[in-house]
Write a protein that holds these residues in place. Sequence first.
Motif, PDB file in Angstrom:
ATOM      1  N   ASP A  88       0.867  -1.170   0.000  1.00 38.20           N
ATOM      2  CA  ASP A  88       0.000   0.000   0.000  1.00 38.20           C
ATOM      3  C   ASP A  88       0.911   1.229   0.000  1.00 38.20           C
ATOM      4  O   ASP A  88       1.471   1.594   1.043  1.00 38.20           O
ATOM      5  N   PRO A  89       1.089   1.886  -1.162  1.00 37.55           N
ATOM      6  CA  PRO A  89       2.017   3.024  -1.246  1.00 37.55           C
ATOM      7  C   PRO A  89       1.669   4.157  -0.280  1.00 37.55           C
ATOM      8  O   PRO A  89       2.567   4.762   0.310  1.00 37.55           O
ATOM      9  N   GLU A  90       0.380   4.428  -0.116  1.00 37.53           N
ATOM     10  CA  GLU A  90      -0.016   5.515   0.774  1.00 37.53           C
ATOM     11  C   GLU A  90       0.379   5.208   2.216  1.00 37.53           C
ATOM     12  O   GLU A  90       0.897   6.070   2.931  1.00 37.53           O
ATOM     13  N   GLN A 124       5.902  -4.580   2.158  1.00 36.49           N
ATOM     14  CA  GLN A 124       5.414  -3.288   2.623  1.00 36.49           C
ATOM     15  C   GLN A 124       6.539  -2.509   3.302  1.00 36.49           C
ATOM     16  O   GLN A 124       6.695  -1.301   3.084  1.00 36.49           O
ATOM     17  N   ALA A 127       8.984  -1.071   0.843  1.00 39.60           N
ATOM     18  CA  ALA A 127       8.416   0.132   0.220  1.00 39.60           C
ATOM     19  C   ALA A 127       8.520   1.324   1.171  1.00 39.60           C
ATOM     20  O   ALA A 127       8.856   2.434   0.749  1.00 39.60           O
ATOM     21  N   THR A 128       8.258   1.083   2.452  1.00 34.29           N
ATOM     22  CA  THR A 128       8.366   2.154   3.444  1.00 34.29           C
ATOM     23  C   THR A 128       9.797   2.665   3.523  1.00 34.29           C
ATOM     24  O   THR A 128      10.041   3.881   3.565  1.00 34.29           O
ATOM     25  N   TYR A 131      10.521   4.770   0.419  1.00 33.20           N
ATOM     26  CA  TYR A 131       9.899   6.086   0.526  1.00 33.20           C
ATOM     27  C   TYR A 131      10.645   6.960   1.532  1.00 33.20           C
ATOM     28  O   TYR A 131      10.780   8.176   1.332  1.00 33.20           O
TER      29      TYR A 131
END
Length: 237
Positions: A88-90, A124, A127-128, A131
């Motif tokens: 979940d990118p958001e 996930q 990805a975190t 980011y």
Amino acid sequence: MWISSSFIYIIVDDDASGKMYVGFGTDEEAVISVLGHRNANQMKKIRETYHQLYNESLIDRLHSELSGDFRLLVGLVSSYRYDKEVVDPEAAMLEAARLNEAINKKQLDHDDVFWILSTRNVFQLRATFAYYKQLYGNPLEQDIKNCGKGDLESLLNVIVCCIDCPEKHFAKVVKDSIWGLGTDEDSLTRAIVTRAEIDLSKVEVEYAAMYKSSLEDDTSGDTSGDYRRFLMTLLGK
């Protein structure tokens, strides 16, 4: 089975080889290496197999062996990570911001930090971490190091490294095992045995990139006899 001291760890890698390795860990870093990148199914098997073998709860044993900030290790084994390769990118962006806030306030023991690292799946979390670097300019590990040199900072950095790039972590374990006088055979054995049928070739590539030398040559040069032949067999030599 090999024996060192302290407390028991069990490694389950059914997704890669269908085999189970049972051994004894000697320190917190060993436990992180085992638990840091496992999914929910593997965690469940680890807890169940530990109980079958030793008739006690792994969670209770960790609670009795560890204290203070190391309670995050209990979270790693007792949590239920999502198994799906879903990102979940958001959520990744929001949680990167939470981690940055905790770092800026030097509150690495904040519940948000523990919750993110112990419940999110590997994809996930990667990805975190990506980011985080994109938004704040530095890798997460670097900013954690800048917070201090205590046990918690070291613990979190090992966890982040194990999740983000396990081959880099295990390359470092091998190097640290053979660096200087003598050989840390427990750590060296753990690193090579547990990655032999998973990603050892990636560990070798990462080792060469990090240290400009061959993992095979360095390991061979620092060991001898049957132990050397055992490791060389695992390395496919």
